[in-house]
Design a protein around this motif. Structure first.
Motif, PDB file in Angstrom:
ATOM      1  N   ARG A  28     -12.615  44.835  33.379  1.00 52.49           N
ATOM      2  CA  ARG A  28     -12.041  43.875  34.331  1.00 52.49           C
ATOM      3  C   ARG A  28     -13.133  43.070  35.042  1.00 52.49           C
ATOM      4  O   ARG A  28     -13.083  42.884  36.259  1.00 52.49           O
ATOM      5  CB  ARG A  28     -11.131  44.581  35.347  1.00 52.49           C
ATOM      6  N   LEU A  29     -14.105  42.605  34.274  1.00 48.52           N
ATOM      7  CA  LEU A  29     -15.107  41.716  34.855  1.00 48.52           C
ATOM      8  C   LEU A  29     -14.452  40.365  35.131  1.00 48.52           C
ATOM      9  O   LEU A  29     -13.648  39.875  34.350  1.00 48.52           O
ATOM     10  CB  LEU A  29     -16.296  41.553  33.907  1.00 48.52           C
ATOM     11  N   ARG A  30     -14.820  39.769  36.271  1.00 45.67           N
ATOM     12  CA  ARG A  30     -14.141  38.567  36.736  1.00 45.67           C
ATOM     13  C   ARG A  30     -15.079  37.370  36.808  1.00 45.67           C
ATOM     14  O   ARG A  30     -16.300  37.516  36.763  1.00 45.67           O
ATOM     15  CB  ARG A  30     -13.515  38.800  38.123  1.00 45.67           C
ATOM     16  N   SER A  31     -14.511  36.206  36.949  1.00 47.32           N
ATOM     17  CA  SER A  31     -15.295  34.991  37.153  1.00 47.32           C
ATOM     18  C   SER A  31     -16.122  35.134  38.432  1.00 47.32           C
ATOM     19  O   SER A  31     -15.650  35.695  39.434  1.00 47.32           O
ATOM     20  CB  SER A  31     -14.367  33.786  37.289  1.00 47.32           C
ATOM     21  N   PRO A  32     -17.372  34.625  38.444  1.00 44.43           N
ATOM     22  CA  PRO A  32     -18.165  34.698  39.675  1.00 44.43           C
ATOM     23  C   PRO A  32     -17.605  33.819  40.787  1.00 44.43           C
ATOM     24  O   PRO A  32     -17.993  33.960  41.952  1.00 44.43           O
ATOM     25  CB  PRO A  32     -19.546  34.196  39.236  1.00 44.43           C
ATOM     26  N   ASN A  33     -16.673  32.935  40.432  1.00 47.20           N
ATOM     27  CA  ASN A  33     -16.134  31.991  41.411  1.00 47.20           C
ATOM     28  C   ASN A  33     -14.717  32.321  41.885  1.00 47.20           C
ATOM     29  O   ASN A  33     -14.278  31.811  42.910  1.00 47.20           O
ATOM     30  CB  ASN A  33     -16.137  30.579  40.816  1.00 47.20           C
ATOM     31  N   ASP A  34     -14.027  33.191  41.111  1.00 42.66           N
ATOM     32  CA  ASP A  34     -12.624  33.477  41.433  1.00 42.66           C
ATOM     33  C   ASP A  34     -12.268  34.857  40.896  1.00 42.66           C
ATOM     34  O   ASP A  34     -12.228  35.057  39.682  1.00 42.66           O
ATOM     35  CB  ASP A  34     -11.729  32.397  40.805  1.00 42.66           C
ATOM     36  N   ARG A  35     -11.983  35.787  41.789  1.00 46.99           N
ATOM     37  CA  ARG A  35     -11.736  37.166  41.343  1.00 46.99           C
ATOM     38  C   ARG A  35     -10.391  37.332  40.650  1.00 46.99           C
ATOM     39  O   ARG A  35     -10.101  38.409  40.121  1.00 46.99           O
ATOM     40  CB  ARG A  35     -11.853  38.143  42.511  1.00 46.99           C
ATOM     41  N   THR A  36      -9.576  36.290  40.616  1.00 43.55           N
ATOM     42  CA  THR A  36      -8.305  36.375  39.894  1.00 43.55           C
ATOM     43  C   THR A  36      -8.443  35.918  38.436  1.00 43.55           C
ATOM     44  O   THR A  36      -7.484  35.992  37.674  1.00 43.55           O
ATOM     45  CB  THR A  36      -7.219  35.521  40.583  1.00 43.55           C
ATOM     46  N   VAL A  37      -9.627  35.422  38.057  1.00 51.09           N
ATOM     47  CA  VAL A  37      -9.843  34.872  36.711  1.00 51.09           C
ATOM     48  C   VAL A  37     -10.769  35.788  35.925  1.00 51.09           C
ATOM     49  O   VAL A  37     -11.824  36.209  36.428  1.00 51.09           O
ATOM     50  CB  VAL A  37     -10.466  33.454  36.801  1.00 51.09           C
ATOM     51  N   ALA A  38     -10.398  36.130  34.693  1.00 52.07           N
ATOM     52  CA  ALA A  38     -11.237  36.984  33.851  1.00 52.07           C
ATOM     53  C   ALA A  38     -12.544  36.270  33.506  1.00 52.07           C
ATOM     54  O   ALA A  38     -12.588  35.047  33.363  1.00 52.07           O
ATOM     55  CB  ALA A  38     -10.487  37.361  32.577  1.00 52.07           C
ATOM     56  N   LEU A  39     -13.588  37.066  33.358  1.00 51.13           N
ATOM     57  CA  LEU A  39     -14.915  36.515  33.071  1.00 51.13           C
ATOM     58  C   LEU A  39     -14.993  35.965  31.648  1.00 51.13           C
ATOM     59  O   LEU A  39     -14.610  36.636  30.687  1.00 51.13           O
ATOM     60  CB  LEU A  39     -15.989  37.589  33.251  1.00 51.13           C
ATOM     61  N   SER A  40     -15.528  34.754  31.533  1.00 50.27           N
ATOM     62  CA  SER A  40     -15.959  34.201  30.250  1.00 50.27           C
ATOM     63  C   SER A  40     -17.465  33.972  30.380  1.00 50.27           C
ATOM     64  O   SER A  40     -17.891  33.086  31.121  1.00 50.27           O
ATOM     65  CB  SER A  40     -15.244  32.873  29.950  1.00 50.27           C
ATOM     66  N   LYS A  41     -18.250  34.779  29.663  1.00 54.79           N
ATOM     67  CA  LYS A  41     -19.705  34.696  29.841  1.00 54.79           C
ATOM     68  C   LYS A  41     -20.242  33.301  29.555  1.00 54.79           C
ATOM     69  O   LYS A  41     -21.130  32.821  30.267  1.00 54.79           O
ATOM     70  CB  LYS A  41     -20.395  35.730  28.935  1.00 54.79           C
ATOM     71  N   GLU A  42     -19.735  32.669  28.537  1.00 55.34           N
ATOM     72  CA  GLU A  42     -20.230  31.338  28.179  1.00 55.34           C
ATOM     73  C   GLU A  42     -19.774  30.288  29.180  1.00 55.34           C
ATOM     74  O   GLU A  42     -20.577  29.496  29.680  1.00 55.34           O
ATOM     75  CB  GLU A  42     -19.779  30.968  26.767  1.00 55.34           C
ATOM     76  N   ARG A  43     -18.479  30.268  29.468  1.00 56.14           N
ATOM     77  CA  ARG A  43     -17.952  29.225  30.358  1.00 56.14           C
ATOM     78  C   ARG A  43     -18.471  29.378  31.780  1.00 56.14           C
ATOM     79  O   ARG A  43     -18.778  28.383  32.447  1.00 56.14           O
ATOM     80  CB  ARG A  43     -16.426  29.252  30.338  1.00 56.14           C
ATOM     81  N   ARG A  79     -21.281  30.917  32.619  1.00 58.31           N
ATOM     82  CA  ARG A  79     -22.751  30.985  32.635  1.00 58.31           C
ATOM     83  C   ARG A  79     -23.234  32.273  33.287  1.00 58.31           C
ATOM     84  O   ARG A  79     -24.015  32.270  34.247  1.00 58.31           O
ATOM     85  CB  ARG A  79     -23.349  29.769  33.349  1.00 58.31           C
ATOM     86  N   VAL A  80     -22.759  33.415  32.770  1.00 57.37           N
ATOM     87  CA  VAL A  80     -23.113  34.728  33.297  1.00 57.37           C
ATOM     88  C   VAL A  80     -23.725  35.572  32.187  1.00 57.37           C
ATOM     89  O   VAL A  80     -23.193  35.625  31.071  1.00 57.37           O
ATOM     90  CB  VAL A  80     -21.878  35.455  33.889  1.00 57.37           C
ATOM     91  N   ALA A  81     -24.853  36.211  32.483  1.00 62.38           N
ATOM     92  CA  ALA A  81     -25.451  37.197  31.576  1.00 62.38           C
ATOM     93  C   ALA A  81     -25.174  38.578  32.145  1.00 62.38           C
ATOM     94  O   ALA A  81     -25.496  38.862  33.300  1.00 62.38           O
ATOM     95  CB  ALA A  81     -26.954  36.973  31.464  1.00 62.38           C
ATOM     96  N   VAL A  82     -24.549  39.427  31.349  1.00 67.95           N
ATOM     97  CA  VAL A  82     -24.179  40.770  31.798  1.00 67.95           C
ATOM     98  C   VAL A  82     -25.144  41.776  31.184  1.00 67.95           C
ATOM     99  O   VAL A  82     -25.366  41.782  29.969  1.00 67.95           O
ATOM    100  CB  VAL A  82     -22.729  41.111  31.389  1.00 67.95           C
TER     101      VAL A  82
END
Length: 292
Positions: free
Chosen positions: A93-108, A110-113
């Motif tokens: 359940r990793l989330r967008s860095p900008n909105d905790r209601t949105v699932a994380l897309s690493k490419e869109r 721009r997050v490196a996990v």
């Protein structure tokens, strides 16, 4: 008490850490309701003034790490434009860095996990060892060594601390030099040593001071970083040093950030040609003049 505690521990904290400090769930709910505190994600809270990158990393589901943290600490790193986050094992359940209601897309987004080679602490930011461990896995070797050099030079950890970081990093540890004053210096040092050129970092020359690199006996390379250092006093001091080096028989070469990063092939060709012509060595004439 809540706001003071949050401020003292960096502006972002878990419910567990706040509870240990005596904060109740009722205190938190009230602070969120009146806007004094922001709920970043389940179990994590922040002051509205908390560092943005730290808040965004926690919202993803981990802690700020790798180059995103190291740059905040003043460590030289190559910025790839991504937010670097270290997450717990089997994180879901990793989330967008900008909105905790949105699932994380690493490419869109721009997050490196990064997965933890070291245990994660309870803070919102990684420890220095964890951040460097992530850099060594994430960055090309020369840039990783530049970050290690910088962290050691700033005394954020010792060589023993560095060598204790788990993982197959011994090849990188053999390349570090805590005396390096900049990432540019590290990159040029590694490139030239890779071409089997004899090079010495941070050499003390009388009436000049320390110079970044010396190739062979007398070719001095100074690196001018991306940021502008040019106060009038610094400008004049650089020219005084250049003149004194010439007086003593050294040959100076000043390289800019752009020359190292975008035109290194041309720069390297010039240096290698000087080495081929043995212009980097003291000649019999220099020795007779007492320069060697």
């Amino acid at each position: 008490m809540l706001l003071e505690l949050l401020s003292r521990i960096g502006g972002v904290a878990s419910l567990e850490a706040l509870s240990r400090g005596g904060v109740t769930r009722r205190d938190l709910d009230h602070a969120v309701r009146v806007g004094a505190v922001v709920r970043v994600r389940n179990g994590w809270y922040a002051l509205p003034t908390a560092p943005n990158d730290v808040v965004r990393a926690v919202r993803v589901g981990g802690v700020l790490s790798c180059t995103s943290l190291l740059t905040h600490l003043g460590v030289w790193c190559l910025d790839d434009g991504r937010l670097h986050v270290r997450v717990p094992p089997h994180a879901s359940r990793l989330r967008s860095p900008n909105d905790r209601t949105v699932a994380l897309s690493k490419e869109r987004h721009r997050v490196a996990v990064h997965a933890p080679e070291l245990a994660l602490g309870s803070a919102a930011v990684d420890g220095i060892e964890g951040a460097l461990s992530s850099v060594m896995l994430c960055s090309p070797a020369p840039y990783a060594v530049a970050a290690l050099d910088s962290a050691l030079n700033k005394r954020l950890l010792t060589l023993d601390d560095l060598r204790a970081i788990p993982g197959r990093h011994s090849r990188l540890f053999e390349l570090v030099d805590p005396s390096a004053q900049s990432g540019l210096e590290t990159l040029v040092r590694l490139c030239l040593r890779g071409r089997r050129v004899r090079i010495r970092p941070q050499v003390l020359i009388r009436q000049v001071g320390f110079v970044d690199l010396v190739v062979g006996d007398r070719l001095v390379i100074e690196l001018d970083g991306w940021e502008f250092h040019g106060t009038r006093r610094a400008f004049e001091e650089d020219r005084r040093r250049d003149l004194e080096l010439t007086r003593q028989g050294y040959e100076g070469m000043r390289l800019t950030y752009a020359q190292v990063f975008t035109d290194w092939r041309s720069v390297e060709a010039v240096i290698l040609e000087k080495v081929r012509r043995r212009e980097h060595l003291w000649s019999a004439r220099h020795r007779r003049a007492g320069m060697a």
